[in-house]
Design a protein around this motif. Structure first.
Motif, mmCIF file in Angstrom:
data_model
loop_
_atom_site.group_PDB
_atom_site.id
_atom_site.type_symbol
_atom_site.label_atom_id
_atom_site.label_comp_id
_atom_site.label_asym_id
_atom_site.label_seq_id
_atom_site.Cartn_x
_atom_site.Cartn_y
_atom_site.Cartn_z
ATOM 1 N N GLN A 7 1.014 -1.067 -0.014
ATOM 2 C CA GLN A 7 0.011 0.104 -0.107
ATOM 3 C C GLN A 7 0.793 1.345 -0.129
ATOM 4 O OE1 GLN A 7 -2.732 -0.297 3.141
ATOM 5 N NE2 GLN A 7 -3.973 -1.832 2.154
ATOM 6 N N SER A 14 -9.504 -3.188 4.876
ATOM 7 C CA SER A 14 -9.079 -4.779 4.771
ATOM 8 C C SER A 14 -8.875 -5.709 5.749
ATOM 9 C CB SER A 14 -7.791 -4.613 3.664
ATOM 10 O OG SER A 14 -6.697 -3.979 4.260
ATOM 11 N N LEU A 60 -7.336 -0.672 -5.770
ATOM 12 C CA LEU A 60 -8.329 -0.925 -6.453
ATOM 13 C C LEU A 60 -9.577 -0.264 -5.676
ATOM 14 C CD1 LEU A 60 -8.034 -4.388 -7.909
ATOM 15 C CD2 LEU A 60 -7.089 -2.466 -8.606
ATOM 16 N N GLY A 107 -2.280 -4.449 -8.439
ATOM 17 C CA GLY A 107 -3.071 -3.951 -7.085
ATOM 18 C C GLY A 107 -4.226 -4.757 -6.596
ATOM 19 N N ASP A 108 -4.733 -4.280 -5.298
ATOM 20 C CA ASP A 108 -5.972 -5.071 -4.880
ATOM 21 C C ASP A 108 -6.740 -3.925 -4.048
ATOM 22 O OD1 ASP A 108 -7.750 -7.148 -4.323
ATOM 23 O OD2 ASP A 108 -6.285 -8.509 -3.562
ATOM 24 N N GLY A 109 -8.030 -4.428 -3.768
ATOM 25 C CA GLY A 109 -8.716 -3.592 -3.047
ATOM 26 C C GLY A 109 -10.232 -3.853 -3.134
ATOM 27 N N ARG A 167 -12.047 -4.792 -6.575
ATOM 28 C CA ARG A 167 -11.467 -5.928 -7.170
ATOM 29 C C ARG A 167 -12.575 -6.929 -8.219
ATOM 30 N NH1 ARG A 167 -9.067 -10.140 -3.582
ATOM 31 N NH2 ARG A 167 -8.783 -11.516 -5.546
ATOM 32 N N GLU A 216 -12.282 -8.508 -11.902
ATOM 33 C CA GLU A 216 -12.813 -9.858 -12.029
ATOM 34 C C GLU A 216 -13.691 -10.090 -13.037
ATOM 35 O OE1 GLU A 216 -13.420 -10.901 -7.786
ATOM 36 O OE2 GLU A 216 -11.516 -11.723 -7.381
ATOM 37 N N LYS A 276 -12.011 -9.856 -16.560
ATOM 38 C CA LYS A 276 -11.249 -10.888 -16.958
ATOM 39 C C LYS A 276 -11.237 -11.544 -18.187
ATOM 40 C CE LYS A 276 -10.021 -12.985 -13.198
ATOM 41 N NZ LYS A 276 -9.428 -13.693 -12.011
ATOM 42 N N TRP A 289 -4.473 -8.826 -14.911
ATOM 43 C CA TRP A 289 -4.669 -8.511 -13.526
ATOM 44 C C TRP A 289 -3.523 -9.317 -12.590
ATOM 45 C CZ3 TRP A 289 -8.364 -10.300 -9.255
ATOM 46 C CH2 TRP A 289 -8.109 -9.290 -7.963
ATOM 47 N N GLY A 335 -2.889 -8.545 -9.536
ATOM 48 C CA GLY A 335 -2.875 -8.665 -7.955
ATOM 49 C C GLY A 335 -1.849 -7.778 -7.233
ATOM 50 N N ARG A 336 -1.728 -7.588 -5.822
ATOM 51 C CA ARG A 336 -0.704 -6.900 -5.108
ATOM 52 C C ARG A 336 0.790 -7.497 -5.637
ATOM 53 N NH1 ARG A 336 -3.001 -6.279 0.101
ATOM 54 N NH2 ARG A 336 -4.195 -4.482 -1.042
#
Length: 366
Positions: A19, A50, A192, A220-222, A225, A229, A232, A239, A241-242
């Protein structure tokens, strides 16, 4: 020889790997240590959406960290606070103990209601908590000039400076390995969340102007997401992800451009934005596609480091990607311009030197 100065860094926003807040904290601490400070971090461990923790658990965590710091406060010459509405107890204790505090401002009190809509009714309380702390602070440090101007009026004093974000130019630089991603791509690196324009950039991928041979790579993620998804199935979307902090430069270097298409959700960006992703992409020598918001747009234009597009405009983002894809020589020039700008004006070493001067000026002369 005089002893090294000691600084307590308080963050009630829990730092988490990957982050921007953790990167910001780590880089400031590292740069201040280079400037000669002994820095100790006091941070919560249960905060953030999170974390899936209850408000009571977070409240106890806020209290635990501040109590730990108050018990050893006399050991420090100053306190640097990543501004938080719940930091008032520590601010009051430091004032009583005559230990100067520098508050770092990354947004306005109203941002809480944007992130957590259920808390909007408590906005007046949050504003009071922040204002009380800011009025007592030895100095305020804001990440954009717009926030600095706002802080002067909000706090009622002029002990305010602008120290923006930056980039680690030892890690983020034009030379070095590139990610093993076949073909051309535009990359987004960040959380995200709605104000980062996740839905808008996904919509841009479907615009007729988006180059058919260019992928959109999201790192990234959040909380958003689900949108990624759901998209995709498009083979042009990747994607990842982190990703680890030290893996990001290679992803940036291999890109056609980087997206910094932040949106002004509920007015949260009206005072300007200075995202880490902007400086890190520029430092890697690739052009940026940035939304026309105060501060970040000014930097991109001043450095001639990319293209500025209207906020929340999928068609403009798609056209910018096409423009850069069709003019590789021009894109290369924009990228080099950005790298020169960051190396000259926006490294974390330079940001740390600015904060070092502010901190030393707040400490009473012996």
């Amino acid at each position: 020889m005089s002893r090294p100065l000691r600084l307590a860094y308080l963050s009630l926003e829990t730092p988490r790997p990957g982050q921007a807040s953790q990167t910001h904290i780590d880089e400031i601490i590292a740069s201040l240590r280079q400037a000669g400070w002994q820095v100790e971090l006091f941070a919560t461990t249960r905060g953030g959406a999170s974390a899936h923790t209850s408000f009571l658990q977070r409240l106890l965590d806020y209290g635990r960290v501040q109590l730990t710091l108050t018990r050893c406060l006399r050991e420090f010459d100053a306190v640097f606070v990543r501004s938080h509405f719940m930091a008032l107890p520590l601010a009051l204790w430091a004032r009583w103990r005559k230990v100067p505090i520098v508050q770092e401002i990354n947004g306005k009190p109203a941002d809480i209601g944007v992130t957590y809509p259920a808390l909007k009714p408590f906005s007046p309380l949050f504003a009071w908590l922040y204002r009380t702390q800011y009025r007592m602070a030895g100095h305020l440090v804001a990440v954009t000039e717009g926030l600095s101007q706002w802080a002067r009026g909000f706090a009622g004093h002029d002990r305010v400076s602008t120290v923006s974000n930056g980039a680690n130019t030892d890690l983020f630089r034009p030379d070095g390995p590139r990610a093993d991603i076949p073909g051309r791509y535009v990359v987004f690196v960040g959380g995200l969340v709605a104000w980062h324009g996740i839905g808008t950039m996904l919509a841009a991928l479907q615009e007729p102007a988006w180059p058919a041979d260019v992928k959109l790579v999201i790192v990234g993620d959040g909380v958003e997401r689900g949108k990624v998804e759901a998209a995709k199935a498009d083979p042009r979307l990747l994607w990842l992800g982190r990703q680890p902090y030290d893996a990001v430069p290679a992803l940036l270097r291999g890109a056609l451009a980087a997206l910094c298409v932040i949106e002004d959700q509920d007015g949260r960006s009206a005072a300007g934005v200075a995202p880490l992703k902007l400086f890190e992409a520029m430092a890697c020598g690739i052009p940026v596609i940035a939304s026309d918001l105060p501060f970040q747009a000014e930097i991109v234009r001043q450095a001639d480091a990319g293209l500025v597009v209207p906020p929340a405009s999928p068609s403009a983002i798609a056209m910018a990607a096409r423009t850069l894809g069709e003019a590789p020589a021009k894109a290369g020039i924009l990228g080099r311009n950005g790298a020169v700008y960051v190396a000259r004006e926006a490294s974390w070493r330079q940001r740390g030197a600015e904060i070092d001067r502010i901190l030393r000026a707040t400490i009473p002369a012996n």
